[in-house]
Scaffold this active site. Structure first.
Site, mmCIF file in Angstrom:
data_model
loop_
_atom_site.group_PDB
_atom_site.id
_atom_site.type_symbol
_atom_site.label_atom_id
_atom_site.label_comp_id
_atom_site.label_asym_id
_atom_site.label_seq_id
_atom_site.Cartn_x
_atom_site.Cartn_y
_atom_site.Cartn_z
ATOM 1 N N GLU A 61 24.294 64.287 52.324
ATOM 2 C CA GLU A 61 22.965 63.375 52.665
ATOM 3 C C GLU A 61 22.333 62.368 52.719
ATOM 4 O O GLU A 61 22.276 60.611 52.931
ATOM 5 C CB GLU A 61 21.688 64.359 52.527
ATOM 6 C CG GLU A 61 21.704 65.574 53.511
ATOM 7 C CD GLU A 61 22.926 66.730 53.300
ATOM 8 O OE1 GLU A 61 23.228 66.455 52.158
ATOM 9 O OE2 GLU A 61 22.604 67.372 53.960
ATOM 10 N N HIS A 130 14.399 75.928 54.366
ATOM 11 C CA HIS A 130 14.838 75.100 55.554
ATOM 12 C C HIS A 130 13.686 75.444 56.568
ATOM 13 O O HIS A 130 13.406 75.166 57.924
ATOM 14 C CB HIS A 130 15.963 76.178 56.417
ATOM 15 C CG HIS A 130 17.376 75.505 56.206
ATOM 16 N ND1 HIS A 130 17.167 76.373 55.065
ATOM 17 C CD2 HIS A 130 18.689 75.363 56.408
ATOM 18 C CE1 HIS A 130 19.044 76.228 54.291
ATOM 19 N NE2 HIS A 130 18.886 75.605 55.795
HETATM 20 C C1 LIG Z 1 21.665 69.466 51.721
HETATM 21 C C2 LIG Z 1 22.143 70.832 52.107
HETATM 22 N N1 LIG Z 1 22.915 70.047 53.526
HETATM 23 C C3 LIG Z 1 23.350 70.617 54.664
HETATM 24 C C4 LIG Z 1 22.844 72.104 54.498
HETATM 25 C C5 LIG Z 1 23.137 72.927 55.853
HETATM 26 N N2 LIG Z 1 24.183 73.940 55.481
HETATM 27 C C6 LIG Z 1 24.442 75.541 55.202
HETATM 28 S S1 LIG Z 1 25.888 75.460 54.334
HETATM 29 C C7 LIG Z 1 26.466 74.124 55.185
HETATM 30 C C8 LIG Z 1 28.019 74.198 54.517
HETATM 31 C C9 LIG Z 1 28.572 74.583 53.554
HETATM 32 O O1 LIG Z 1 30.015 74.347 53.782
HETATM 33 P P1 LIG Z 1 30.721 74.670 51.718
HETATM 34 O O2 LIG Z 1 29.838 74.242 50.842
HETATM 35 O O3 LIG Z 1 31.940 75.033 52.234
HETATM 36 O O4 LIG Z 1 30.003 76.333 52.009
HETATM 37 P P2 LIG Z 1 30.623 77.714 52.681
HETATM 38 O O5 LIG Z 1 29.165 77.839 54.129
HETATM 39 O O6 LIG Z 1 32.003 77.608 53.252
HETATM 40 O O7 LIG Z 1 30.353 78.867 51.914
HETATM 41 C C10 LIG Z 1 26.000 73.141 55.676
HETATM 42 C C11 LIG Z 1 26.283 72.067 56.067
HETATM 43 C C12 LIG Z 1 22.464 72.721 53.320
HETATM 44 N N3 LIG Z 1 22.611 74.126 53.145
HETATM 45 N N4 LIG Z 1 22.334 71.640 52.336
#
Ligand SMILES: Cc1ncc(C[n+]2csc(CCOP(=O)(O)OP(=O)(O)O)c2C)c(N)n1
Ligand SMILES: [Mg+2]
Lengths: 329, 321
Positions: A61, A130
């Site tokens: 972000e 959220h």
């Molecule tokens: C700071 C932030 N940015 C965006 C999101 C939206 N979001 C939730 S999970 C996710 C992907 C996370 O990827 P990863 O860390 O690889 O974990 P995974 O979901 O693959 O287990 C995103 C973009 C969030 N929750 N927090």
């Protein structure tokens, strides 16, 4: 007859038309490409504009806000999408310390024409991280403009205007409004920032509402009309700059004002609105105290019922407006 | 690595509990009994159970938005967990947190997190606190490949090494952050090599091989517990389901998903244990039946539990509660 589209489609159409018109405009954010954005706002835009202008990012972000701030500094017109307003906490350094101040700090010799779009608000069961409404944090920062559209028509005109504006603009969308429909002309048009809209004219009291509370207030006003209470609803549309004139004129006319927003009451935009009214010539016209109805003093809880009661609903607005209609100083 | 029958049964039971719990949560969601969204870890069970099993009962974990497996592996009460998914007053978070904020502080799970990377800076502080308290406890901090791209991760690694905190970082590299493929910006080795950049040991392992995960984590735990500062383990794995309930899977192919299903961590562990003659098919069927019964009980408990009273809405924001 004007065609009807959704609020979400209006966001997409404004971005698409501006990108077609101006090669300096591009979109950057998490999952804005193939995924189409977490709420499908940019769905299909990757196919149209390619990955150079629909820029997918990893989870960064601060990086996204910085990329937009920097690109704008050299003459691009970026639109940064922050997936949920809750994560503007992470983007804030670049937005608040840098983008907002560049022009002033550099003696007017820099321009930073970026837009940071983000969906705010509760009502989706997404809980504490959220669901937040942080608009007033950004209103507090000179150098930022803050826009909060509530209808598809306003979305299109205000977003096009925001993209063309030479200042950083925080453009706050509401998740619950994405699917709402309304008439939107196909051709491009702009709505000036700093111009409120009277969404309903009335005589007995004024409601100044923001975000999804405009729709809830309209529903409340329809019901109260059956009781003979005639409500005027003012939607500021942009919180900074604020159209104080329209608000003050409405309060002078009705003599009573209820302010409704979703964000937590303490420190919310309602306090600013109340002060603006109290400091103005409308003060002498007030027939009752200025009232506020806003989010409860809690994070947004997960449980459906608790979440529902954490922010104003139509029935709460009806009750409060009825109370105000009967109040006399 | 050799495991006894008893231990093998425990690992398999936990992996089944995770899978069946999530399948049930998904069904209840479809039936409209659970709202909001959730992030399922089906396909990643070995990385949760393998890594948490390297900890002692007093050690702590910090989890992520995809944290159901972590919670169960740490020994959560399935009933209280399911009740939280249902938003009930007797759930782990009294219905306030739901799937994305599930925490079981009493058994050492300091919570899932709705913010990607949100737990990692806290891990530094937990580690610092544990170090100051000097009771031999350590923390295992989970994060995803996506979280590794955040500034929060990189600041935290800097501090972790500087303060030599007793933290094992476990990166669950399931190949994607929502639709963003991690191989667009790094590799599994790249993720592990962050450790070397910051000055700690790091290793990537087959995250669908429970015993490989366990072995790598045990090594990291030993390093950390001996006061040598933090360590990193990267578990390569894959989520079978969409990112969350709104995923349309536009960014990956069915072939890719199917290929990873072939590497099902539960099947692999089962087959390995049969080969080793540690478990029989009969044992395995009993364990699966046990997991099914546990989850069914959790569901019944959740469905018959009370909702939080609306009059309590504004309670609990400040201490004391
Ligand atoms: C700071 C932030 N940015 C965006 C999101 C939206 N979001 C939730 S999970 C996710 C992907 C996370 O990827 P990863 O860390 O690889 O974990 P995974 O979901 O693959 O287990 C995103 C973009 C969030 N929750 N927090
Ligand atoms: Mg991932």
């Amino acid at each position: 007859m004007v065609r009807e589209i959704t609020y979400l489609e209006a966001v997409r159409e404004a971005m698409t038309q501006e990108m077609e018109r101006d090669p300096k405009v591009f979109l950057i954010g998490e999952d804005v490409g193939l995924y189409g954005g977490a709420f499908q706002v940019s769905y299909g835009m990757l196919e149209k504009f390619g990955p150079e202008r629909i820029v997918d990012t990893p989870i960064t972000e601060l990086g996204i806000a910085g990329a937009a701030t920097g690109a704008a500094l050299v003459g691009m017109r970026p639109i940064a999408e922050i997936m949920f307003m809750d994560f503007t906490t992470l983007a804030s350094e670049q937005l608040v310390n840098q983008a907002a101040k560049l022009r002033f700090m550099f003696g007017g010799r820099a321009t930073d024409p970026m837009v940071l779009r983000t969906p705010a608000g509760s009502g989706t069961g997404a809980a504490e991280h959220h669901s937040q409404s942080f608009e007033n944090w950004f209103v507090h920062v000179p150098g930022l403009k803050v826009v909060m559209p509530t209808t598809p028509y306003d979305v299109k005109g205000l977003l096009i205007e925001s993209i063309r504006d030479d200042n950083p603009v925080v453009f706050i969308e509401h998740k619950l409004l994405y699917k709402s429909k309304g008439p939107v002309p196909e051709e491009m048009y702009t709505i000036p920032l700093g111009k409120a809209d009277v969404k309903r004219a009335g005589r007995d009291l004024t409601i100044v509402a923001t975000g999804v509370m405009v729709q809830r207030s309209l529903a409340a006003a329809d019901q109260l009309a059956q009781e003979g209470i005639d409500i005027e609803i003012v939607d500021p549309r942009t919180l900074r700059p604020l159209d104080t004139e329209t608000i003050i004129a409405s309060v002078k006319k009705t003599g009573k004002v209820l302010i409704v927003h979703e964000a937590v009451k303490t420190g919310g935009f309602g306090g600013e609105l109340a002060a603006v009214i109290a400091e103005s010539e409308a003060f002498g016209y007030l027939e009752a105290p200025i009232l506020r109805l806003a989010g409860k003093e809690v994070p947004i809880p997960y449980n459906r019922n608790l979440e529902y009661h954490a922010v104003p609903q139509v029935e709460n607005i009806i009750e409060k407006a009825r109370e105000l209609a009967q109040l006399k100083v | 690595m050799e495991v006894t029958k008893e231990i093998a049964e425990q690992y398999l039971l936990q992996m089944y509990q995770i899978r069946v719990f999530e399948e049930q949560a998904e069904k209840s969601y479809m039936a409209g009994k659970i709202h909001g969204t959730m992030h399922l870890s089906i396909g990643q069970e070995a990385s949760a159970v393998g890594s948490v099993s390297a900890l002692g009962p007093k050690d702590l974990i910090l989890s992520t938005h995809r944290g159901h497996g972590h919670c169960i592996a740490k020994g959560a009460d399935l009933k209280l967990m399911m009740a939280e998914f249902y938003g009930k007053a007797n759930g782990y978070c009294r219905g306030r947190g739901g799937s994305m904020h599930i925490a079981d502080v009493a058994s050492g799970n300091l919570g899932a997190n709705g913010v990607v990377g949100g737990g990692i800076p806290m891990a530094v502080g937990v580690g610092l606190g544990l170090k100051m308290q000097n009771e031999g406890k350590i923390l295992l901090s989970f994060f995803g490949d996506g979280a590794a791209s955040t500034g929060a991760f990189h600041e935290s690694m800097t501090l972790s090494v500087l303060y030599q905190v007793p933290v094992v970082y476990v990166c669950e590299n399931n190949q994607y952050a929502m639709s963003f493929p991690s191989n667009k910006w790094t590799t599994s080795e790249g993720l592990a090599s962050f450790a070397a950049c910051y000055g700690m040991p790091g290793k990537s392992v087959d995250g669908n091989d429970l015993l490989a995960v366990l072995e790598a984590t045990e090594e990291a735990v030993e390093h950390v517990r001996n006061g040598n500062g933090p360590a990193l383990v990267v578990c390569d794995t894959y989520r079978w389901r969409g990112h969350s309930k709104s995923d349309r899977n536009r960014y990956r192919s069915q072939e890719e998903i199917d290929a990873w299903k072939e590497k099902d961590p539960i099947e692999r562990f089962k087959n390995h244990m049969i080969e080793k003659k540690t478990l029989t098919i009969d044992d395995i069927e009993k364990i699966k039946a046990q997991a099914d019964a546990d989850i069914e009980n959790a569901r019944l408990f959740a469905e018959s539990s009370p909702d939080p009273d609306v009059s309590t809405l504004e309670e609990g924001v400040y201490a004391p509660w």
